[in-house]
Design an enzyme around this catalytic site. Structure first.
Site, PDB file in Angstrom:
ATOM      1  N   TYR A  43       8.536 -17.785  13.984  1.00 48.96           N
ATOM      2  CA  TYR A  43       7.679 -17.112  12.997  1.00 48.96           C
ATOM      3  C   TYR A  43       7.398 -15.692  13.469  1.00 48.96           C
ATOM      4  O   TYR A  43       7.083 -15.489  14.636  1.00 48.96           O
ATOM      5  CB  TYR A  43       6.339 -17.858  12.853  1.00 48.96           C
ATOM      6  CG  TYR A  43       6.210 -18.542  11.522  1.00 48.96           C
ATOM      7  CD1 TYR A  43       6.245 -17.802  10.343  1.00 48.96           C
ATOM      8  CD2 TYR A  43       6.056 -19.921  11.424  1.00 48.96           C
ATOM      9  CE1 TYR A  43       6.140 -18.420   9.111  1.00 48.96           C
ATOM     10  CE2 TYR A  43       5.951 -20.545  10.194  1.00 48.96           C
ATOM     11  CZ  TYR A  43       5.992 -19.790   9.032  1.00 48.96           C
ATOM     12  OH  TYR A  43       5.893 -20.394   7.814  1.00 48.96           O
ATOM     13  N   GLU A  45       5.592 -12.954  11.362  1.00 53.40           N
ATOM     14  CA  GLU A  45       4.878 -12.102  10.391  1.00 53.40           C
ATOM     15  C   GLU A  45       4.585 -10.733  11.001  1.00 53.40           C
ATOM     16  O   GLU A  45       4.157 -10.655  12.157  1.00 53.40           O
ATOM     17  CB  GLU A  45       3.530 -12.724   9.994  1.00 53.40           C
ATOM     18  CG  GLU A  45       3.644 -13.744   8.887  1.00 53.40           C
ATOM     19  CD  GLU A  45       3.397 -15.129   9.405  1.00 53.40           C
ATOM     20  OE1 GLU A  45       3.758 -15.384  10.586  1.00 53.40           O
ATOM     21  OE2 GLU A  45       2.856 -15.940   8.651  1.00 53.40           O
ATOM     22  N   ASP A 189      19.440  -0.429  -8.365  1.00 53.37           N
ATOM     23  CA  ASP A 189      19.706  -1.794  -7.890  1.00 53.37           C
ATOM     24  C   ASP A 189      21.216  -1.915  -7.739  1.00 53.37           C
ATOM     25  O   ASP A 189      21.942  -2.088  -8.724  1.00 53.37           O
ATOM     26  CB  ASP A 189      19.155  -2.808  -8.907  1.00 53.37           C
ATOM     27  CG  ASP A 189      19.391  -4.246  -8.462  1.00 53.37           C
ATOM     28  OD1 ASP A 189      20.244  -4.464  -7.580  1.00 53.37           O
ATOM     29  OD2 ASP A 189      18.729  -5.152  -9.012  1.00 53.37           O
ATOM     30  N   THR A 215      21.138  -6.658  -2.707  1.00 49.45           N
ATOM     31  CA  THR A 215      21.278  -7.942  -2.048  1.00 49.45           C
ATOM     32  C   THR A 215      22.413  -7.775  -1.042  1.00 49.45           C
ATOM     33  O   THR A 215      23.162  -6.791  -1.078  1.00 49.45           O
ATOM     34  CB  THR A 215      21.586  -9.078  -3.043  1.00 49.45           C
ATOM     35  OG1 THR A 215      22.702  -8.698  -3.847  1.00 49.45           O
ATOM     36  CG2 THR A 215      20.393  -9.357  -3.929  1.00 49.45           C
ATOM     37  N   LYS A 218      26.886 -10.101  -1.890  1.00 53.71           N
ATOM     38  CA  LYS A 218      27.901  -9.994  -2.950  1.00 53.71           C
ATOM     39  C   LYS A 218      29.087  -9.205  -2.392  1.00 53.71           C
ATOM     40  O   LYS A 218      29.741  -9.697  -1.490  1.00 53.71           O
ATOM     41  CB  LYS A 218      27.266  -9.368  -4.190  1.00 53.71           C
ATOM     42  CG  LYS A 218      26.129 -10.252  -4.754  1.00 53.71           C
ATOM     43  CD  LYS A 218      25.513  -9.686  -6.003  1.00 53.71           C
ATOM     44  CE  LYS A 218      24.507 -10.635  -6.619  1.00 53.71           C
ATOM     45  NZ  LYS A 218      23.111 -10.316  -6.292  1.00 53.71           N
ATOM     46  N   ARG A 224      22.835 -14.481   2.280  1.00 51.64           N
ATOM     47  CA  ARG A 224      21.865 -14.263   1.209  1.00 51.64           C
ATOM     48  C   ARG A 224      20.725 -13.420   1.767  1.00 51.64           C
ATOM     49  O   ARG A 224      20.302 -13.629   2.908  1.00 51.64           O
ATOM     50  CB  ARG A 224      21.276 -15.604   0.718  1.00 51.64           C
ATOM     51  CG  ARG A 224      22.292 -16.627   0.288  1.00 51.64           C
ATOM     52  CD  ARG A 224      23.138 -16.119  -0.816  1.00 51.64           C
ATOM     53  NE  ARG A 224      22.414 -16.125  -2.064  1.00 51.64           N
ATOM     54  CZ  ARG A 224      22.731 -16.878  -3.113  1.00 51.64           C
ATOM     55  NH1 ARG A 224      23.775 -17.680  -3.060  1.00 51.64           N
ATOM     56  NH2 ARG A 224      22.035 -16.822  -4.220  1.00 51.64           N
TER      57      ARG A 224
HETATM   58  N1  DSN Z   1      22.674 -14.233 -10.012  1.00 51.12           N
HETATM   59  C1  DSN Z   1      23.210 -12.958  -9.617  1.00 51.12           C
HETATM   60  C2  DSN Z   1      24.492 -12.676 -10.281  1.00 51.12           C
HETATM   61  O1  DSN Z   1      25.265 -13.608 -10.386  1.00 51.12           O
HETATM   62  O2  DSN Z   1      24.774 -11.562 -10.701  1.00 51.12           O
HETATM   63  C3  DSN Z   1      22.248 -11.849  -9.787  1.00 51.12           C
HETATM   64  O3  DSN Z   1      21.033 -12.201  -9.260  1.00 51.12           O
END
Ligand code: DSN
Length: 409
Positions: A43, A45, A189, A215, A218, A224
């Site tokens: 942990y 924080e 974004d 994120t 991708k 993640r």
């Molecule tokens: N769920 C994601 C996507 O597939 O684009 C975005 O959050």
């Protein structure tokens, strides 16, 4: 043991199928080892050097490295690597910079935006903030003049330039002009395109936006998670912006950060900084173009007529079966895509008119344009001949065997 049996089965499923969902990708062995490490026991924080619990000597170093790597890779002066996901990162940004009830402006879901970009009624972004949404034009492209006019009329406090189902390059400079003309914050974004930006095949928002969120799993090919970055332009507008973001994440929205995830993000950022990642990014786009062209040649309607990034959106309106049923049928043949809304879709998000495909994962498997042509042929066969599913499934298995999921990139 049941869970491990199921994980083994999932491993086999991933190995034998074509992962064509544009937001999915594979990670390196190092990333998976960090995720499964003892860091999950801890942990922490707070932030490096300012933790509420003891025992964070090594965790501090790990988080500092992740922050430094993010700053270097994206050329920004401030980065926060603690957000659990893109949605919580976007929530933190809105709560850090705005008051509940303030107006935000993002692209609508059916035009290719994200739920957290102000989707009305059912999301925090549409419930706690007044939301106005811009749409793409009848050909599926962002009409920047219209976005400008909407911004002038509505005067939002924050504008979001970001996508989940838009296959064209975003013009961050135009978004900057629009945001500046009404004194709004500009949030980029880049969750879908971060890896393409790092590879130099998509322009970067760093000079234009105040704040950038991505994120990490991708096109960036990490675990993640998410990173929130404040740019020099952002700090110029508000020198406290970095502090505000950090406070909105912790203690505003989250408790202890997931240290295993942060370590894995640090590894992903190092991998993305390597020269061969640039080649990877270029190939993702080459493959997406090849896939879009081959599908077009087969008679499929590609939204916007093609692609400039990693994804392809098919408009199935007028076909016998629409998005969801087509996606289910393709899954039976080992081709994994997701049903997706198309611009101005008359159908709801769960059974929309289109499907969305992407090339980050198949490119990680080292497939190239010749394989994209083959994949388009498979998709065509499934669509035109209902009896072909088991034959295509066998061919998909042969193809995936030839291009195994690599462990180290
Ligand atoms: N769920 C994601 C996507 O597939 O684009 C975005 O959050």
């Amino acid at each position: 043991m049941r869970i491990f049996d199921l994980i083994k089965k999932e491993e086999k499923r991933q190995a034998e199928t074509l992962m064509l969902i544009p937001s999915e990708n594979y990670t390196s062995k190092d990333i998976r080892e960090a995720l499964g490490s003892c860091l999950t026991h801890k942990y922490s924080e707070g932030y490096p050097g300012r933790r509420y619990y003891q025992g964070n000597k090594f965790v501090d170093k790990i988080e500092e490295i992740a922050i430094e790597r993010a700053k270097k890779l994206f050329s920004v002066p401030h980065a926060n690597v603690q957000a659990y996901s893109g949605s919580s990162a976007n929530a933190a940004i809105l709560f850090a910079l705005l008051n509940p009830g303030d107006k935000i402006m993002g692209m609508s879901l059916s035009s290719g935006g994200h739920l957290t970009h102000g989707h009305p009624k059912i999301t925090f972004s549409g419930k706690f903030f007044k939301s106005v949404q811009y749409e793409v034009n009848e050909n599926g492209f962002i009409d920047y003049d219209k976005v400008y006019k909407l911004a002038k009329g509505e005067k939002p406090k924050l504008i979001i330039a970001g996508i989940t189902a838009y296959s064209r390059v975003l013009d961050f400079k135009k978004f900057e002009e629009i945001a500046d003309s009404v004194g709004a914050y500009l949030l980029a974004d880049i969750s879908h395109i971060a890896g393409l930006i790092v590879a130099g095949v998509h322009s970067s928002p760093t000079d234009y936006a105040h704040i950038v969120m991505t994120t990490t799993h991708k096109t960036l090919r990490g675990p993640r998670g998410a990173i929130i970055m404040v740019t020099s332009k952002g700090l110029k507008k508000d020198s406290e912006m970095g502090k505000k973001i950090d406070r909105a994440i912790f203690p505003g929205l989250q408790g202890g950060p997931h240290d295993n995830q942060i370590a894995a993000i640090a590894i992903a950022l190092e991998e993305a900084g390597k020269k061969k990642f640039q080649t990877y990014g270029k190939r993702i786009v080459e493959n997406a173009k090849a896939l879009a062209d081959s599908l077009s040649d087969k008679g499929f309607k590609v939204v916007t007529g093609g692609t400039e990034n990693h994804m392809v959106l098919l408009d199935l309106s007028g076909e016998k079966i629409l998005g969801k049923l087509f996606a289910v049928k393709l899954e039976k043949a080992g081709i994994i895509v997701n049903a997706n809304a198309i611009p101005h879709d008359p159908y709801p998000p769960f059974s929309p008119s289109g499907v969305r495909l992407g090339t980050p994962a198949v490119t990680s498997r080292k497939m190239g344009p010749a394989e994209m042509k083959k994949i388009a042929e498979f998709i065509y066969q499934v669509s035109s001949d209902p009896g072909s599913v088991s034959k295509v499934k066998k061919e998909v298995q042969q193809l995936t065997k030839k291009f195994p999921i690599p462990d180290i990139f």
